[in-house]
Design an enzyme around this catalytic site. Structure first.
Site, PDB file in Angstrom:
ATOM      1  CB  SER A   1      -0.851  -0.019   1.265  1.00  0.00           C
ATOM      2  OG  SER A   1      -1.407   1.249   1.514  1.00  0.00           O
TER       3      SER A   1
ATOM      4  CE1 TYR B   1      -3.840  -2.117   5.655  1.00  0.00           C
ATOM      5  CE2 TYR B   1      -3.274   0.202   5.460  1.00  0.00           C
ATOM      6  CZ  TYR B   1      -3.570  -1.005   4.871  1.00  0.00           C
ATOM      7  OH  TYR B   1      -3.568  -1.106   3.496  1.00  0.00           O
TER       8      TYR B   1
ATOM      9  CE  LYS C   1      -1.484  -4.391   3.542  1.00  0.00           C
ATOM     10  NZ  LYS C   1      -1.707  -5.700   2.922  1.00  0.00           N
TER      11      LYS C   1
HETATM   12  C1  UD1 Z   1      -5.908   4.577   3.720  1.00  0.00           C
HETATM   13  C2  UD1 Z   1      -4.469   4.247   3.370  1.00  0.00           C
HETATM   14  C3  UD1 Z   1      -4.427   3.127   2.370  1.00  0.00           C
HETATM   15  C4  UD1 Z   1      -5.205   1.956   2.893  1.00  0.00           C
HETATM   16  C5  UD1 Z   1      -6.624   2.376   3.125  1.00  0.00           C
HETATM   17  C6  UD1 Z   1      -7.371   1.203   3.696  1.00  0.00           C
HETATM   18  C7  UD1 Z   1      -2.895   6.102   3.385  1.00  0.00           C
HETATM   19  C8  UD1 Z   1      -2.300   7.241   2.627  1.00  0.00           C
HETATM   20  N1  UD1 Z   1      -3.816   5.401   2.741  1.00  0.00           N
HETATM   21  O1  UD1 Z   1      -6.465   5.208   2.623  1.00  0.00           O
HETATM   22  O2  UD1 Z   1      -3.097   2.730   2.181  1.00  0.00           O
HETATM   23  O3  UD1 Z   1      -5.145   0.906   1.988  1.00  0.00           O
HETATM   24  O4  UD1 Z   1      -6.650   3.443   4.065  1.00  0.00           O
HETATM   25  O5  UD1 Z   1      -8.641   1.537   4.108  1.00  0.00           O
HETATM   26  O6  UD1 Z   1      -2.559   5.824   4.510  1.00  0.00           O
HETATM   27  N2  UD1 Z   1     -12.668  10.828   3.839  1.00  0.00           N
HETATM   28  C9  UD1 Z   1     -13.607  11.750   4.248  1.00  0.00           C
HETATM   29  N3  UD1 Z   1     -14.752  11.304   4.820  1.00  0.00           N
HETATM   30  C10 UD1 Z   1     -15.023   9.963   4.974  1.00  0.00           C
HETATM   31  C11 UD1 Z   1     -14.068   9.029   4.540  1.00  0.00           C
HETATM   32  C12 UD1 Z   1     -12.888   9.501   3.985  1.00  0.00           C
HETATM   33  O7  UD1 Z   1     -13.399  12.957   4.127  1.00  0.00           O
HETATM   34  O8  UD1 Z   1     -16.086   9.617   5.505  1.00  0.00           O
HETATM   35  C13 UD1 Z   1     -11.427  11.301   3.219  1.00  0.00           C
HETATM   36  C14 UD1 Z   1     -10.175  10.940   4.021  1.00  0.00           C
HETATM   37  O9  UD1 Z   1      -9.897  11.933   4.981  1.00  0.00           O
HETATM   38  C15 UD1 Z   1      -9.147  10.849   2.915  1.00  0.00           C
HETATM   39  C16 UD1 Z   1      -9.944  10.400   1.691  1.00  0.00           C
HETATM   40  O10 UD1 Z   1     -11.305  10.665   1.983  1.00  0.00           O
HETATM   41  O11 UD1 Z   1      -8.613  12.105   2.648  1.00  0.00           O
HETATM   42  C17 UD1 Z   1      -9.768   8.930   1.389  1.00  0.00           C
HETATM   43  O12 UD1 Z   1     -10.024   8.214   2.583  1.00  0.00           O
HETATM   44  P1  UD1 Z   1     -10.090   6.612   2.608  1.00  0.00           P
HETATM   45  O13 UD1 Z   1     -10.998   6.118   1.531  1.00  0.00           O
HETATM   46  O14 UD1 Z   1     -10.376   6.202   4.002  1.00  0.00           O
HETATM   47  O15 UD1 Z   1      -8.640   6.168   2.168  1.00  0.00           O
HETATM   48  P2  UD1 Z   1      -7.190   6.593   2.759  1.00  0.00           P
HETATM   49  O16 UD1 Z   1      -7.292   7.013   4.150  1.00  0.00           O
HETATM   50  O17 UD1 Z   1      -6.563   7.499   1.775  1.00  0.00           O
END
Ligand code: UD1
Length: 339
Positions: A126, A151, A155
């Site tokens: 990841s 987590y 990895k």
């Molecule tokens: C993270 C990890 C990724 C991992 C994944 C597993 C990092 C950079 N990435 O992804 O390696 O495989 O988790 O789940 O560490 N968001 C909102 N509101 C929500 C949900 C998400 O604003 O309700 C935003 C988050 O703040 C983020 C983006 O959407 O900026 C993506 O979030 P998410 O889908 O959870 O993925 P990552 O956190 O990027």
């Protein structure tokens, strides 16, 4: 037809990889303990492929059960190891479960593979291994930073383990580490897709469930980052594109084109999008207006990360094909089949 063992093959990325492998002429065999997936995925696979995919209901951390799979199947050309827990927040609450499951299952697999002469491995890593990078985009040579969650640490540990094991002269192991960015969307048939159990942690299933009326509104985690609109930047890759990267990685291993140790590839689009851009793109792709508000930052989130995808393109010949809009349209189509 080369037989490929797909651990976690009933999961989100694993199931899409099973489809692409089968359609590329491989014989995928699923190993899954269904701790974070549903048996209904198998019916989806049957609907797409027109046949059953063999599936062993086995926990990869169970060495004896795993040996049973290798024995029964015979002649396995390679393994793609997807099986792992992946919820960042949960890993903070239950670190031991994450170390046991994610590290333990890899150790067991690495122990059992040589007993059956299996030397080819594709491992699901990841972009989380980069932590909060100093410069963007990240290349495979970008130094990893301390992980921000257990987590992420699993990895990093798994990558280290694979390097040590592949480097040991007593072992024959060729590994391709694929560092995924943010997989989204679903198969065009809408027969398989992401099936979060309970409240989704990830952005896109939360968006689609909100649009479907299952959640009241999306909370965007912070809009005061140093990014174009203040929300986090990520590299969102369509899950079918990501699945195809596994097919070319397996092919490279079987063709003996990979070095005798470890090769690492970023698998992303090479483009970053903010959370607000994803919301707007979803509204455009679905024709739905999304109820959302801005909330506080989520602990552990890095401000911005996206891939330099050059190495995968030049070495693997891999390039993503699906736009953000089409990826989100497929996620919405899938959500609508879930009712
Ligand atoms: C993270 C990890 C990724 C991992 C994944 C597993 C990092 C950079 N990435 O992804 O390696 O495989 O988790 O789940 O560490 N968001 C909102 N509101 C929500 C949900 C998400 O604003 O309700 C935003 C988050 O703040 C983020 C983006 O959407 O900026 C993506 O979030 P998410 O889908 O959870 O993925 P990552 O956190 O990027």
């Amino acid at each position: 037809m080369s037989k490929i063992l797909v651990t976690g093959g009933a999961g989100y990325i694993g199931s899409h990889a099973v489809v692409e492998l089968a359609q590329a002429g491989y014989e995928p065999v699923i190993v899954d303990d269904f701790s974070n997936s549903k048996e209904s995925v198998l019916a989806g696979l049957r609907a797409i492929l027109g046949r059953d995919v063999p599936c062993h209901h086995v926990d990869c951390g169970d060495a004896e059960a795993l040996r049973g799979v290798f024995r029964q199947e015979g002649n396995i050309a390679g393994v793609i190891h997807f099986a792992a827990f992946k919820a960042v927040g949960e890993s903070v609450q239950k670190p031991l479960a994450y170390f046991h499951n994610n590290v333990g299952s890899l150790l067991t697999l690495l122990q059992v593979m040589p007993e059956f002469g299996v030397e080819n491995l594709v491992f699901s890593s990841s972009c989380t291994v980069y932590g909060n990078p100093d410069a963007l985009p990240v290349t495979e040579a970008t130094p990893t930073k301390p992980a921000t969650s257990p987590y992420g640490r699993t990895k990093q540990m798994c990558e280290d383990i694979v390097h040590d094991v592949s480097g040991a002269s007593s072992n024959k192991l060729r590994t391709i580490l694929l560092r995924y960015f943010n997989p989204i969307g679903a198969h065009a048939s809408a027969k398989i897709g992401e099936l979060p159990l309970g409240t989704p942690n990830n952005l896109v299933p939360f968006i689609t469930q909100t649009a479907a009326g299952i959640r009241e509104k999306l909370t965007i985690f912070g809009d005061d980052y140093a990014t174009p609109d203040g929300t986090n930047v990520r590299d969102y890759i369509h899950v079918v594109d990501l699945a195809k990267a596994h097919v070319v990685a397996v092919q490279r291993l079987l063709d003996r084109k990979a070095p005798d140790t470890v090769e690492t590839f970023n698998v992303g689009t090479g483009h970053g999008n903010t959370v607000l851009e994803v919301v707007q793109a979803f509204e455009q792709a679905s024709g739905q207006q999304l109820n959302y508000s801005i909330g506080p930052r989520r602990p552990g989130d890095v401000p911005a990360i996206y891939a330099d995808a050059t190495k995968a393109e030049t070495v693997l010949g891999f390039k993503t094909e699906t736009s953000l809009l089409d990826s989100l349209a497929s996620a919405w189509k899938w959500q609508q089949t879930l009712g």
